[in-house]
Design a protein around this motif. Structure first.
Motif, short mmCIF file in Angstrom:
data_model
loop_
_atom_site.label_atom_id
_atom_site.label_comp_id
_atom_site.label_asym_id
_atom_site.label_seq_id
_atom_site.Cartn_x
_atom_site.Cartn_y
_atom_site.Cartn_z
N ALA A 193 32.90 -51.56 -18.72
CA ALA A 193 31.68 -51.71 -17.92
C ALA A 193 30.60 -52.45 -18.69
O ALA A 193 29.91 -53.32 -18.15
CB ALA A 193 31.18 -50.33 -17.49
N VAL A 194 30.46 -52.14 -19.97
CA VAL A 194 29.47 -52.83 -20.81
C VAL A 194 29.86 -54.30 -20.98
O VAL A 194 29.00 -55.18 -20.97
CB VAL A 194 29.34 -52.13 -22.17
CG1 VAL A 194 28.56 -52.99 -23.17
CG2 VAL A 194 28.65 -50.78 -22.01
N MET A 195 31.15 -54.57 -21.13
CA MET A 195 31.61 -55.96 -21.23
C MET A 195 31.31 -56.74 -19.95
O MET A 195 30.91 -57.91 -20.00
CB MET A 195 33.10 -56.00 -21.55
CG MET A 195 33.46 -55.56 -22.95
SD MET A 195 35.26 -55.54 -23.22
CE MET A 195 35.63 -57.29 -23.05
N PHE A 196 31.49 -56.09 -18.81
CA PHE A 196 31.13 -56.73 -17.54
C PHE A 196 29.64 -57.03 -17.51
O PHE A 196 29.21 -58.11 -17.08
CB PHE A 196 31.52 -55.83 -16.37
CG PHE A 196 31.13 -56.38 -15.03
CD1 PHE A 196 31.91 -57.35 -14.41
CD2 PHE A 196 29.98 -55.94 -14.39
CE1 PHE A 196 31.56 -57.87 -13.17
CE2 PHE A 196 29.62 -56.45 -13.14
CZ PHE A 196 30.41 -57.41 -12.54
N GLY A 197 28.84 -56.06 -17.98
CA GLY A 197 27.40 -56.30 -18.04
C GLY A 197 27.05 -57.45 -18.97
O GLY A 197 26.17 -58.26 -18.67
N GLY A 198 27.75 -57.54 -20.11
CA GLY A 198 27.53 -58.64 -21.03
C GLY A 198 27.91 -59.99 -20.43
O GLY A 198 27.21 -60.99 -20.62
N ALA A 199 29.01 -60.01 -19.67
CA ALA A 199 29.43 -61.24 -19.00
C ALA A 199 28.38 -61.69 -17.99
O ALA A 199 28.05 -62.88 -17.89
CB ALA A 199 30.78 -61.03 -18.32
N CYS A 200 27.83 -60.74 -17.22
CA CYS A 200 26.80 -61.07 -16.25
C CYS A 200 25.52 -61.55 -16.92
O CYS A 200 24.87 -62.48 -16.45
CB CYS A 200 26.51 -59.85 -15.37
SG CYS A 200 27.84 -59.42 -14.23
N ALA A 201 25.16 -60.91 -18.04
CA ALA A 201 23.98 -61.34 -18.79
C ALA A 201 24.18 -62.75 -19.35
O ALA A 201 23.26 -63.58 -19.31
CB ALA A 201 23.68 -60.36 -19.92
N GLY A 202 25.38 -63.03 -19.87
CA GLY A 202 25.67 -64.38 -20.35
C GLY A 202 25.61 -65.40 -19.23
O GLY A 202 25.10 -66.51 -19.41
N LEU A 203 26.13 -65.02 -18.05
CA LEU A 203 26.07 -65.92 -16.89
C LEU A 203 24.62 -66.15 -16.46
O LEU A 203 24.25 -67.27 -16.10
CB LEU A 203 26.87 -65.31 -15.74
CG LEU A 203 26.97 -66.13 -14.45
CD1 LEU A 203 27.61 -67.49 -14.71
CD2 LEU A 203 27.76 -65.36 -13.39
N ALA A 204 23.80 -65.11 -16.53
CA ALA A 204 22.37 -65.26 -16.22
C ALA A 204 21.71 -66.22 -17.20
O ALA A 204 20.89 -67.06 -16.81
CB ALA A 204 21.68 -63.90 -16.25
#
Length: 307
Positions: A193-204
């Motif tokens: 879940a944290v990795m998904f959050g990191g991926a979304c933050a990187g995409l942002a």
């Protein structure tokens, strides 16, 4: 009365400004639904922006830049996950340390690219629809990041509410002890879940440096990661409310750029502070109305399995 073309341009710019917030906050929402409070979103965003820009500038490919930004955000999220989930350190301290690390790494990576510029992500035009008055540019003249954020919103909404994966993730967030007793790998689920959050933050971050403002500046996130964290609370951990909150705060951000053009004579310093003042007001109002309602029960509680 505003001219239709000007109104359409303002609405389109609100959607673009909100997209960064929506992408970052969607990832944090998933992490928090799993019971993990990640205060490193700002750091992951700025690293994604720096790595994405450097990759796109060096390769000439916006797609490769976007993928690199996503991977960079995930890599930094693993640092946070290792500290907060696997070593059971304090999540607040780990998140703040991750943000500070991200700001330093991004400054180092981005230093050679200060003053450079590249062609940003092009707007996707739909013949016959993009030219519609007022709503045409807002709905049918945006870049791919905007439409990706809406697809991601739909996927997260459906995934959390209608799939077994979403049910397990919410169960881990509500009671990690009960989930562990049922045989679910709590730490692994929270890490993903944290990795998904990191991926979304990187995409942002990639949206910032490759589409919204296609250049590199060391402080280009300008606190958006912290606003994204506030938006998750503002939305009561509900994806559709998150969409409304992101567009509301996007409108406040754009408002500061247009108010002075209307001759109202408001100090520019106050206008620059508007998005952050709105964040504080929203959080205070929510706290007064519904204290703690909707928060995952184990949010911020480290999980250490029985030995």
């Amino acid at each position: 009365m505003l001219d239709a073309a000007i109104l359409g341009a303002v609405l389109a710019s609100i959607v673009a400004a909100a997209t960064t917030l929506l992408l970052a906050s969607l990832g944090e929402l998933v992490a928090e639904r799993a019971g993990t409070l990640n205060l490193g979103v700002e750091g992951m965003m700025i690293v994604g922006a720096a790595v994405g820009y450097a990759t796109a500038y060096g390769t000439g490919s916006l797609l490769l830049g976007t993928l690199a930004a996503i991977l960079a955000g995930m890599a930094l999220s693993l640092v946070f996950a290792g500290l907060a989930i696997w070593l059971a350190t304090n999540q607040v301290a780990s998140g703040l340390a991750t943000t500070i690390l991200g700001l330093g790494v991004a400054g180092l990576i981005g230093a050679p690219f200060v003053g450079t510029r590249l062609d940003g992500a092009p707007a996707l035009k739909v013949p016959g629809l993009t030219d519609l008055p007022v709503i045409g540019q807002m709905l049918f003249g945006q870049d791919a990041f905007v439409y990706a954020s809406l697809v991601l919103l739909a996927a997260v909404t459906y995934g959390l509410a209608r799939t077994r994966v979403g049910l397990v993730l919410r169960a881990v967030g509500e009671s990690h002890a009960a989930a562990h007793a049922l045989g679910h790998p709590v730490r692994r689920i929270r890490t993903l879940a944290v990795m998904f959050g990191g991926a979304c933050a990187g995409l942002a971050g990639a949206h910032l440096s490759l589409a919204y403002t296609p250049f590199w500046a060391s402080d280009m996130t300008a606190g958006r990661g912290w606003i994204a964290l506030a938006l998750v609370v503002f939305s009561a951990w509900k994806p559709l409310w998150l969409l409304a909150g992101a567009y509301l705060f996007g409108a406040v951000s754009i408002l500061q750029l247009h108010v002075q053009g209307f001759g109202l004579g408001i100090p520019s310093q106050l206008l620059s502070a508007l998005p952050y003042l709105a964040t504080i007001v929203a959080l205070v109002a929510i706290s007064a109305l519904k204290r703690g309602q909707g928060a995952p029960a184990s949010l911020g509680v480290p999980f250490v399995p029985d030995r």
